[in-house]
Design an enzyme around this catalytic site. Structure first.
Site, PDB file in Angstrom:
ATOM      1  N   HIS A 180      48.665  44.001  48.545  1.00  0.00           N
ATOM      2  CA  HIS A 180      47.513  44.062  47.643  1.00  0.00           C
ATOM      3  C   HIS A 180      46.406  44.906  48.236  1.00  0.00           C
ATOM      4  O   HIS A 180      45.786  45.718  47.543  1.00  0.00           O
ATOM      5  CB  HIS A 180      46.997  42.650  47.355  1.00  0.00           C
ATOM      6  N   HIS A 237      43.329  48.519  40.135  1.00  0.00           N
ATOM      7  CA  HIS A 237      42.430  47.714  39.320  1.00  0.00           C
ATOM      8  C   HIS A 237      41.649  48.622  38.369  1.00  0.00           C
ATOM      9  O   HIS A 237      41.612  49.829  38.520  1.00  0.00           O
ATOM     10  CB  HIS A 237      41.463  46.920  40.194  1.00  0.00           C
ATOM     11  N   HIS A 254      50.560  43.923  39.172  1.00  0.00           N
ATOM     12  CA  HIS A 254      50.574  42.545  39.638  1.00  0.00           C
ATOM     13  C   HIS A 254      51.840  41.811  39.193  1.00  0.00           C
ATOM     14  O   HIS A 254      52.329  40.924  39.898  1.00  0.00           O
ATOM     15  CB  HIS A 254      49.314  41.815  39.175  1.00  0.00           C
ATOM     16  N   HIS A 291      39.352  36.780  35.605  1.00  0.00           N
ATOM     17  CA  HIS A 291      39.952  37.240  36.863  1.00  0.00           C
ATOM     18  C   HIS A 291      38.916  37.403  37.968  1.00  0.00           C
ATOM     19  O   HIS A 291      39.005  36.787  39.034  1.00  0.00           O
ATOM     20  CB  HIS A 291      40.696  38.556  36.621  1.00  0.00           C
ATOM     21  N   HIS A 347      37.969  34.816  41.300  1.00  0.00           N
ATOM     22  CA  HIS A 347      37.991  35.345  42.666  1.00  0.00           C
ATOM     23  C   HIS A 347      36.666  35.053  43.370  1.00  0.00           C
ATOM     24  O   HIS A 347      36.638  34.545  44.496  1.00  0.00           O
ATOM     25  CB  HIS A 347      38.226  36.856  42.631  1.00  0.00           C
ATOM     26  N   PHE A 368      38.857  42.320  47.592  1.00  0.00           N
ATOM     27  CA  PHE A 368      40.178  42.887  47.354  1.00  0.00           C
ATOM     28  C   PHE A 368      41.035  42.971  48.611  1.00  0.00           C
ATOM     29  O   PHE A 368      42.239  42.746  48.571  1.00  0.00           O
ATOM     30  CB  PHE A 368      40.043  44.289  46.753  1.00  0.00           C
ATOM     31  N   HIS A 384      47.045  34.747  39.912  1.00  0.00           N
ATOM     32  CA  HIS A 384      47.568  35.915  39.209  1.00  0.00           C
ATOM     33  C   HIS A 384      48.797  35.604  38.372  1.00  0.00           C
ATOM     34  O   HIS A 384      49.097  36.339  37.424  1.00  0.00           O
ATOM     35  CB  HIS A 384      47.832  37.057  40.185  1.00  0.00           C
TER      36      HIS A 384
END
Length: 558
Positions: free
Chosen positions: A178, A196, A205, A294, A298, A323, A336
């Site tokens: 990732h 992204h 993903h 999303h 996070h 990230f 995810h």
């Protein structure tokens, strides 16, 4: 249908001074999308599906902000590519380098995966034969036997970090996948690859989770093992799944915000993507689901940015909140998995919700290792049918489908004549307080057929901010700043813009466009026949770092 846009231009030729751009933003955030700009599109399907059940416990979880906005799953696809536009190929592994903190040191570990012996001969993946689908279940409903298997699989993956740190199946190497794709380590044509904020978000993903899931199953010799999904779109799942909140468990991560523990209900705030082609200078943008929930989940789960980590270093939101480090928290994959489930839910509602047919998207590629440590290239086109990939989702009620907020601030329409016009408010140098303004619509009294064919969008243009910070602002219609516009269960709530911090790149985040679909919202608030409406913008995080160039209302083909 060919894409066309009818726009009521309220943007002026005024620009923000260079003194603001250079001095008011604390850092130079990420260089995204091959040095392109981002366009954040948040679109509600013109032909909304109202089937489903209502749940009184979902007050504030408006379907506009949970899933119905998935009508904009990929965002607007009307950006003209340059003549050199092409699919995104698998990344150049030879060029992989460490991701870096903005104007600072490298991240704590290299994101680069082990290199196969012959990079030019990595084959395309073919699905193995299967006799039974792997079933992904809601995390809050799994039993002790399943939790034991999951903990064992993660433990064995973590053990590989010690026995062979270069094993691509190891816990840190899987986390680095990732980081590499999402934090600037991979390059294509000498420029950063970023999955992204673009139409690569969902397929990347999905492939990533596919191989991660198969690796876990292989480590416990259970080909039927499936990851759970964090069911944050259901009241019973709107907290950290209990299995991840047990100190000493392989699923536990100490780098989480303390407020996520002990069953605390999350603050979602509210709930497609733009084209991204090789050789273009596009304006990619996050779709509804990527932005919220999303990003919001996070940020809610990771440490508080600026706080101190256990090693004494300043936190950038680790692990879930940034990230480069998200893959180090096992709950990231559970999160995810539900994002992937939303892709299925979006298509299951029917209507015009179909996957893209654009060949550049279908033929874009990624690189992964499988459970046997074999390297593979994969294409977007091969992940569109999740059952062909060998998995499905255990069904759960979706009470948000037919939910509509019924709490109105007032039955009266705001006197727009008492508010300044958008052209007088913008450009705005910083969003350091709530602002209200009036804005004209391109047309009023549209027929139902016209509404089905074109969505009315409230568009914020040329947004700039420090991309290394948590950013959020909320938008309301038919309220002014004298009213308490902070309750997201109000009918007037239109949506939120958020940013998940980055720690790489060398330019500030400029040129972002934020679209909010308001056709349905206008109907619910009795504003569909109004020529002028009132808009209020409320900063929640980092408002002093946000500038907005102009605001407009436009009609865009569905």
């Amino acid at each position: 249908m060919a894409s066309s846009t009818t726009t009521l231009l309220l943007c002026t030729n005024q620009t923000l001074s260079s003194s603001f751009t250079n001095s008011s933003l604390v850092a130079k955030p990420s260089q995204l999308f091959l040095q392109g700009r981002r366009n954040q599109s948040f679109k509600v399907s013109c032909n909304a599906n109202n089937s489903g059940e209502h749940d009184k416990n979902l007050e504030g979880v408006d379907r506009r902000n949970v899933l119905l906005g998935l009508g904009g799953l990929y965002g607007a696809a009307n950006l003209a590519p340059l003549a050199t536009a092409a699919r995104i190929p698998a990344p150049d592994l030879k060029s992989c380098s460490r991701a870096t903190i903005t104007d600072g040191p490298e991240v704590p570990y290299s994101c680069c995966p082990p290199k196969p012996e012959d990079l030019d001969k990595v084959p395309y993946y073919k699905f193995p034969s299967m006799t039974k689908l792997r079933i992904r279940s809601p995390a809050h409903e799994v039993n002790e036997e399943y939790i034991g298997k999951y903990e064992l699989a993660i433990s064995r993956m973590r053990e590989l970090d010690k026995s062979d740190p270069h094993d691509p199946r190891s816990f840190k190497q899987q986390a680095n996948v990732h980081c590499a794709y999402c934090n600037g380590a991979y390059k294509i044509g000498g420029k950063e690859l970023q999955v992204h904020f673009s139409w690569l978000f969902f397929p990347f993903h999905r492939w990533y989770l596919y191989f991660y899931e198969r690796i876990l199953g292989s480590l416990i010799d259970d080909p039927t093992f499936a990851l759970p999904y964090w069911n944050w779109d259901h009241p019973k799942g709107m907290h950290l799944p209990p299995m991840f909140d047990v100190p000493g468990s392989s699923l536990y991560d100490a780098r989480r915000n303390p407020h996520v523990r002990n069953g605390t209900i999350m603050d979602l705030g509210s709930f497609g993507e733009e084209p991204y082609r090789l050789g273009t200078a596009p304006k990619p943008g996050a779709g509804t689901i990527e932005n919220i929930p999303h990003n919001a989940i996070h940020a809610w789960t990771g440490t508080v940015p600026g706080s101190k980590l256990e090693n004494g270093h300043e936190s950038f939101g680790e692990n879930m909140g940034n990230f480069y480090s998200v893959g180090l928290d096992p709950v990231f994959y559970c999160h995810h998995i539900n994002v992937d489930r939303m892709w299925n839910e979006w298509k299951a509602t029917g209507g015009k919700r179909r996957d893209l047919a654009d060949k550049d998207w279908l033929n874009s590629e990624f690189f992964f290792y499988d459970e046997n440590c074999d390297p593979w290239r994969v294409k977007v086109r091969d992940c569109l049918d999740h059952k062909k990939m060998g998995y499905d989702y255990a069904p759960m009620p979706t009470p948000w489908r037919n939910f509509k907020p019924n709490k109105k601030t007032t039955t009266e329409k705001v006197n727009t004549g008492s508010l300044p016009s958008a052209s007088k408010v913008f450009p705005l140098r910083k969003l350091d307080r709530a602002i209200s303004f009036s804005i004209n619509r391109p047309t009023s009294s549209r027929t139902q057929h016209e509404k089905r064919e074109q969505e009315e969008l409230l568009t914020f243009n040329n947004i700039q901010y420090d991309d290394s910070k948590n950013i959020r602002f909320d938008v309301f219609l038919n309220v002014d700043k004298t009213v308490n516009a902070d309750e997201l269960n109000k009918t007037e709530f239109a949506g939120s813009h958020t940013n998940l911090p980055h720690v790489h790149g060398n330019t500030h985040c400029a040129g972002i466009t934020f679209d909010l679909a308001i056709t349905e919202l206008l109907e619910e608030n009795g504003l569909e026949n109004e020529d002028t409406i009132a808009v209020t913008v409320v900063p929640k995080k980092g408002g002093e770092l946000i500038s907005i160039g102009c605001v407009e209302i436009k009609l865009e083909d569905c």
